[in-house]
Design an enzyme around this catalytic site. Structure first.
Site, PDB file in Angstrom:
ATOM      1  N   ARG A   9      -6.814  -2.566  18.374  1.00 42.44           N
ATOM      2  CA  ARG A   9      -6.677  -4.018  18.260  1.00 42.44           C
ATOM      3  C   ARG A   9      -6.027  -4.390  16.923  1.00 42.44           C
ATOM      4  NH1 ARG A   9     -11.321  -3.383  21.383  1.00 42.44           N
ATOM      5  NH2 ARG A   9     -11.280  -4.636  23.287  1.00 42.44           N
ATOM      6  N   ASN A  10      -5.591  -3.395  16.186  1.00 42.47           N
ATOM      7  CA  ASN A  10      -4.999  -3.598  14.870  1.00 42.47           C
ATOM      8  C   ASN A  10      -3.556  -4.078  15.017  1.00 42.47           C
ATOM      9  OD1 ASN A  10      -3.430  -2.858  12.452  1.00 42.47           O
ATOM     10  ND2 ASN A  10      -5.338  -1.950  11.730  1.00 42.47           N
ATOM     11  N   GLY A  12      -1.267  -4.550  12.776  1.00 45.05           N
ATOM     12  CA  GLY A  12      -0.318  -3.757  12.001  1.00 45.05           C
ATOM     13  C   GLY A  12       0.129  -2.519  12.756  1.00 45.05           C
ATOM     14  N   LYS A  13      -0.833  -1.836  13.363  1.00 42.08           N
ATOM     15  CA  LYS A  13      -0.502  -0.646  14.160  1.00 42.08           C
ATOM     16  C   LYS A  13       0.352  -1.030  15.362  1.00 42.08           C
ATOM     17  CE  LYS A  13      -4.418   2.361  13.176  1.00 42.08           C
ATOM     18  NZ  LYS A  13      -5.538   3.123  13.731  1.00 42.08           N
ATOM     19  N   ASP A  70      -5.881   8.114  15.318  1.00 43.66           N
ATOM     20  CA  ASP A  70      -6.908   7.934  14.310  1.00 43.66           C
ATOM     21  C   ASP A  70      -6.275   8.424  13.032  1.00 43.66           C
ATOM     22  OD1 ASP A  70      -9.411   6.926  13.600  1.00 43.66           O
ATOM     23  OD2 ASP A  70     -10.212   8.941  13.370  1.00 43.66           O
ATOM     24  N   PHE A 153      -0.678  -2.545   5.707  1.00 37.37           N
ATOM     25  CA  PHE A 153      -2.089  -2.897   5.931  1.00 37.37           C
ATOM     26  C   PHE A 153      -2.945  -1.752   5.426  1.00 37.37           C
ATOM     27  CE2 PHE A 153      -0.451  -0.733   9.611  1.00 37.37           C
ATOM     28  CZ  PHE A 153      -1.453   0.131  10.014  1.00 37.37           C
ATOM     29  N   TYR A 155      -4.823   0.721   3.251  1.00 40.34           N
ATOM     30  CA  TYR A 155      -4.704   1.166   1.861  1.00 40.34           C
ATOM     31  C   TYR A 155      -3.256   1.170   1.359  1.00 40.34           C
ATOM     32  CZ  TYR A 155      -9.484   2.807   2.633  1.00 40.34           C
ATOM     33  OH  TYR A 155     -10.825   2.869   2.912  1.00 40.34           O
ATOM     34  N   ASP A 156      -2.323   0.655   2.142  1.00 36.71           N
ATOM     35  CA  ASP A 156      -0.905   0.684   1.769  1.00 36.71           C
ATOM     36  C   ASP A 156      -0.616   0.154   0.359  1.00 36.71           C
ATOM     37  OD1 ASP A 156      -0.463   1.776   4.252  1.00 36.71           O
ATOM     38  OD2 ASP A 156       0.736   0.116   5.031  1.00 36.71           O
ATOM     39  N   LYS A 176       9.274   2.653   5.981  1.00 32.05           N
ATOM     40  CA  LYS A 176       7.924   3.173   6.213  1.00 32.05           C
ATOM     41  C   LYS A 176       7.845   3.816   7.594  1.00 32.05           C
ATOM     42  CE  LYS A 176       3.092   1.925   6.641  1.00 32.05           C
ATOM     43  NZ  LYS A 176       2.132   0.887   6.954  1.00 32.05           N
TER      44      LYS A 176
END
Length: 196
Positions: A9-10, A12-13, A70, A153, A155-156, A176
């Site tokens: 549900r992220n 950013g991903k 993951d 998003f 720890y970036d 990226k």
């Protein structure tokens, strides 16, 4: 276009996977398109175990090809932490600011040469017929003393790549997407998705 359901549900991903998979002819369907899907508990002790748990569940409930990843941050000084608990390092799932704050607190006073870290990603693809594929990608860097950059998003903002002189949060998304741990894992799984 063929459909593949992203077991996350992220947002950013989702953006990253759309950018990486649409050129291969895959339409990435977000998990939010299946509101009745049960909450998936990541109970694995490794990135691979968690990726498979998510992909198997989504493939089973949706009847579509499912892709799950993951991934997380492994800091040498912290003996690999936060690792599989990266998203909930500070307690609450997905609280990026709190996770970064805790990480920086634990790294206070640690000299540069001991601030090495690695982003690791394991991607699982599971088909409705039960075929399973895994791939892993990593990228090495250092943990800064304070966040830099507005992109990305997780720890970036504190993950610094010396060869680029920038954090993941400062890099343009297209750069990226070429060098990230996720991109490297996906590059290994692209051939499978190309022929499936």
């Amino acid at each position: 276009m063929r459909k593949i359901v992203l077991a996350s549900r992220n947002e950013g991903k989702l953006r990253e996977f759309k950018a990486l998979l649409s050129p291969l002819g895959w339409e990435v369907i977000p998990l939010t398109s299946y509101p009745d899907l049960p909450e998936i508990e990541e109970t694995g002790e490794t990135f691979a175990a968690n990726a498979l748990i998510k992909a198997r569940t989504v493939a089973f409930y949706t009847g579509e090809v499912a892709l799950a990843d993951d991934s997380g941050l492994e800091v040498d000084y912290l003996e690999g932490a936060p690792g599989v608990r990266s998203a909930r390092f500070a307690g609450r799932q997905g609280d990026d600011a709190a996770n970064i704050a805790l990480l920086l607190k634990l790294m206070e006073g640690v000299p540069w040469e001991k601030r090495k870290a690695c982003f690791r990603c394991v991607i699982a693809v599971v088909t409705p017929e039960g075929k399973e594929y895994l791939a892993e990608g990593t990228v090495e860097g250092y943990i800064l003393e304070e966040p830099r950059g507005k992109g990305g998003f997780g720890y970036d903002p504190v993950f610094y790549l010396p060869e680029y002189g920038q954090t993941f949060a400062e890099l343009p998304l297209e750069v990226k997407n070429q060098i990230s741990h996720r991109a490297r894992a996906l590059a290994k799984i692209k051939e499978i998705l190309r022929v499936y």
